[in-house]
Design a protein around this motif. Structure first.
Motif, PDB file in Angstrom:
ATOM      1  N   VAL A  76       0.873  -1.168   0.000  1.00  0.00           N
ATOM      2  CA  VAL A  76       0.000   0.000   0.000  1.00  0.00           C
ATOM      3  C   VAL A  76       0.913   1.222   0.000  1.00  0.00           C
ATOM      4  N   ILE A  77       0.553   2.195  -0.836  1.00  0.00           N
ATOM      5  CA  ILE A  77       1.324   3.439  -0.869  1.00  0.00           C
ATOM      6  C   ILE A  77       0.381   4.615  -0.659  1.00  0.00           C
ATOM      7  N   GLU A  78       0.830   5.565   0.130  1.00  0.00           N
ATOM      8  CA  GLU A  78       0.109   6.820   0.316  1.00  0.00           C
ATOM      9  C   GLU A  78       0.927   7.901  -0.367  1.00  0.00           C
ATOM     10  N   LEU A  79       0.319   8.556  -1.342  1.00  0.00           N
ATOM     11  CA  LEU A  79       0.991   9.602  -2.116  1.00  0.00           C
ATOM     12  C   LEU A  79       0.473  10.978  -1.734  1.00  0.00           C
ATOM     13  N   LYS A  80       1.392  11.913  -1.607  1.00  0.00           N
ATOM     14  CA  LYS A  80       1.070  13.323  -1.377  1.00  0.00           C
ATOM     15  C   LYS A  80       1.627  14.116  -2.549  1.00  0.00           C
ATOM     16  N   VAL A  81       0.874  15.129  -2.984  1.00  0.00           N
ATOM     17  CA  VAL A  81       1.328  15.991  -4.076  1.00  0.00           C
ATOM     18  C   VAL A  81       1.658  17.377  -3.530  1.00  0.00           C
ATOM     19  N   ALA A  82       2.476  18.108  -4.272  1.00  0.00           N
ATOM     20  CA  ALA A  82       2.848  19.472  -3.873  1.00  0.00           C
ATOM     21  C   ALA A  82       1.839  20.486  -4.388  1.00  0.00           C
ATOM     22  N   ASP A  83       1.351  20.270  -5.595  1.00  0.00           N
ATOM     23  CA  ASP A  83       0.459  21.220  -6.258  1.00  0.00           C
ATOM     24  C   ASP A  83      -0.964  20.662  -6.263  1.00  0.00           C
ATOM     25  N   ARG A  84      -1.895  21.400  -5.685  1.00  0.00           N
ATOM     26  CA  ARG A  84      -3.286  20.939  -5.564  1.00  0.00           C
ATOM     27  C   ARG A  84      -3.929  20.661  -6.924  1.00  0.00           C
ATOM     28  N   LYS A  85      -3.387  21.222  -8.014  1.00  0.00           N
ATOM     29  CA  LYS A  85      -3.957  20.926  -9.338  1.00  0.00           C
ATOM     30  C   LYS A  85      -3.749  19.454  -9.705  1.00  0.00           C
ATOM     31  N   ASN A  86      -2.839  18.779  -8.998  1.00  0.00           N
ATOM     32  CA  ASN A  86      -2.574  17.361  -9.226  1.00  0.00           C
ATOM     33  C   ASN A  86      -3.207  16.475  -8.159  1.00  0.00           C
ATOM     34  N   ALA A  87      -4.248  16.971  -7.521  1.00  0.00           N
ATOM     35  CA  ALA A  87      -4.879  16.258  -6.407  1.00  0.00           C
ATOM     36  C   ALA A  87      -5.360  14.858  -6.798  1.00  0.00           C
ATOM     37  N   ASP A  88      -5.638  14.638  -8.087  1.00  0.00           N
ATOM     38  CA  ASP A  88      -6.083  13.314  -8.518  1.00  0.00           C
ATOM     39  C   ASP A  88      -4.987  12.250  -8.369  1.00  0.00           C
ATOM     40  N   GLY A  91      -3.463  10.164  -2.767  1.00  0.00           N
ATOM     41  CA  GLY A  91      -4.352   9.183  -2.171  1.00  0.00           C
ATOM     42  C   GLY A  91      -3.606   7.942  -1.729  1.00  0.00           C
ATOM     43  N   VAL A  92      -4.391   6.913  -1.460  1.00  0.00           N
ATOM     44  CA  VAL A  92      -3.861   5.639  -0.997  1.00  0.00           C
ATOM     45  C   VAL A  92      -4.183   4.600  -2.064  1.00  0.00           C
ATOM     46  N   PHE A  93      -3.180   3.798  -2.419  1.00  0.00           N
ATOM     47  CA  PHE A  93      -3.302   2.853  -3.522  1.00  0.00           C
ATOM     48  C   PHE A  93      -2.729   1.492  -3.149  1.00  0.00           C
ATOM     49  N   HIS A  94      -3.369   0.434  -3.679  1.00  0.00           N
ATOM     50  CA  HIS A  94      -2.740  -0.884  -3.691  1.00  0.00           C
ATOM     51  C   HIS A  94      -1.798  -0.882  -4.887  1.00  0.00           C
ATOM     52  N   ILE A  95      -0.607  -1.433  -4.720  1.00  0.00           N
ATOM     53  CA  ILE A  95       0.360  -1.555  -5.809  1.00  0.00           C
ATOM     54  C   ILE A  95       0.802  -3.010  -5.891  1.00  0.00           C
ATOM     55  N   TRP A 106      18.055  -7.080 -11.127  1.00  0.00           N
ATOM     56  CA  TRP A 106      16.601  -7.077 -11.068  1.00  0.00           C
ATOM     57  C   TRP A 106      16.056  -5.858 -11.801  1.00  0.00           C
ATOM     58  N   LYS A 107      14.984  -6.081 -12.584  1.00  0.00           N
ATOM     59  CA  LYS A 107      14.281  -4.992 -13.271  1.00  0.00           C
ATOM     60  C   LYS A 107      12.780  -5.204 -13.085  1.00  0.00           C
ATOM     61  N   LEU A 108      12.075  -4.116 -12.887  1.00  0.00           N
ATOM     62  CA  LEU A 108      10.622  -4.179 -12.820  1.00  0.00           C
ATOM     63  C   LEU A 108      10.087  -4.435 -14.220  1.00  0.00           C
ATOM     64  N   ILE A 109       9.191  -5.436 -14.361  1.00  0.00           N
ATOM     65  CA  ILE A 109       8.616  -5.746 -15.672  1.00  0.00           C
ATOM     66  C   ILE A 109       7.106  -5.526 -15.712  1.00  0.00           C
ATOM     67  N   PHE A 110       6.463  -5.337 -14.531  1.00  0.00           N
ATOM     68  CA  PHE A 110       5.022  -5.091 -14.486  1.00  0.00           C
ATOM     69  C   PHE A 110       4.709  -4.311 -13.224  1.00  0.00           C
ATOM     70  N   ASN A 111       3.816  -3.321 -13.364  1.00  0.00           N
ATOM     71  CA  ASN A 111       3.390  -2.522 -12.219  1.00  0.00           C
ATOM     72  C   ASN A 111       1.943  -2.102 -12.448  1.00  0.00           C
ATOM     73  N   MET A 112       1.138  -2.218 -11.395  1.00  0.00           N
ATOM     74  CA  MET A 112      -0.267  -1.846 -11.522  1.00  0.00           C
ATOM     75  C   MET A 112      -0.737  -1.261 -10.194  1.00  0.00           C
ATOM     76  N   ASP A 113      -1.591  -0.228 -10.278  1.00  0.00           N
ATOM     77  CA  ASP A 113      -2.137   0.355  -9.063  1.00  0.00           C
ATOM     78  C   ASP A 113      -3.658   0.299  -9.057  1.00  0.00           C
ATOM     79  N   SER A 114      -4.203   0.421  -7.877  1.00  0.00           N
ATOM     80  CA  SER A 114      -5.652   0.497  -7.695  1.00  0.00           C
ATOM     81  C   SER A 114      -5.909   1.393  -6.498  1.00  0.00           C
ATOM     82  N   ARG A 115      -6.656   2.472  -6.730  1.00  0.00           N
ATOM     83  CA  ARG A 115      -6.949   3.428  -5.655  1.00  0.00           C
ATOM     84  C   ARG A 115      -7.812   2.755  -4.586  1.00  0.00           C
ATOM     85  N   ILE A 116      -7.487   3.027  -3.329  1.00  0.00           N
ATOM     86  CA  ILE A 116      -8.298   2.570  -2.204  1.00  0.00           C
ATOM     87  C   ILE A 116      -9.241   3.717  -1.864  1.00  0.00           C
ATOM     88  N   PRO A 117     -10.540   3.502  -2.024  1.00  0.00           N
ATOM     89  CA  PRO A 117     -11.484   4.599  -1.769  1.00  0.00           C
ATOM     90  C   PRO A 117     -11.415   5.081  -0.308  1.00  0.00           C
TER      91      PRO A 117
END
Length: 120
Positions: A76-88, A91-95, A106-117
């Motif tokens: 789970v990741i919680e993201l904060k933005v600096a500029d409110r225009k990027n408020a979308d 939030g909190v996401f499953h990754i 090692w290299k990342l080959i797949f990444n997917m997120d899902s917002r936690i309401p």
């Protein structure tokens, strides 16, 4: 370096908008599914040049499956933005991420997120 450290390195690169550092750990052909949008690792490296991540916090990291050459994790990741225009982006996401080891790197080959309401 373990997978959690690599995941942090990826997020630090996004936070600092450093496409080159991002591609050190993300395969150029990686499948990135973020916010319902699908692109490659190379495409996403271009996107992070304009990314707004003021801060992030990773929690609940778990290894789903691990072999000598593949590792899949969830957190789970919680993201904060600096500029409110990027408020979308905030939030909190499953990754979930899948990492592949090739020639001892090692290299990342797949990444997917899902917002936690947010709970009301």
């Amino acid at each position: 370096m373990n997978i959690q450290e690599l995941e942090i390195k990826m997020w630090d690169a996004a936070k600092s908008r450093d496409a080159e550092a991002f591609l050190e750990v993300v395969d150029r052909k990686a499948v990135m599914v973020c916010g319902g949008f699908r692109c490659s690792g190379a495409d996403y490296a271009e996107i992070i040049k304009e990314f707004d991540v003021a801060d992030y916090k990773i929690s609940n990291l778990e290894v789903i499956e691990e072999t000598e050459i593949l590792c899949q994790i969830h957190y789970v990741i919680e993201l904060k933005v600096a500029d409110r225009k990027n408020a979308d982006l905030e939030g909190v996401f499953h990754i979930t991420s899948t990492w592949k080891k090739d020639a001892d790197k090692w290299k990342l080959i797949f990444n997917m997120d899902s917002r936690i309401p947010a709970r009301v």
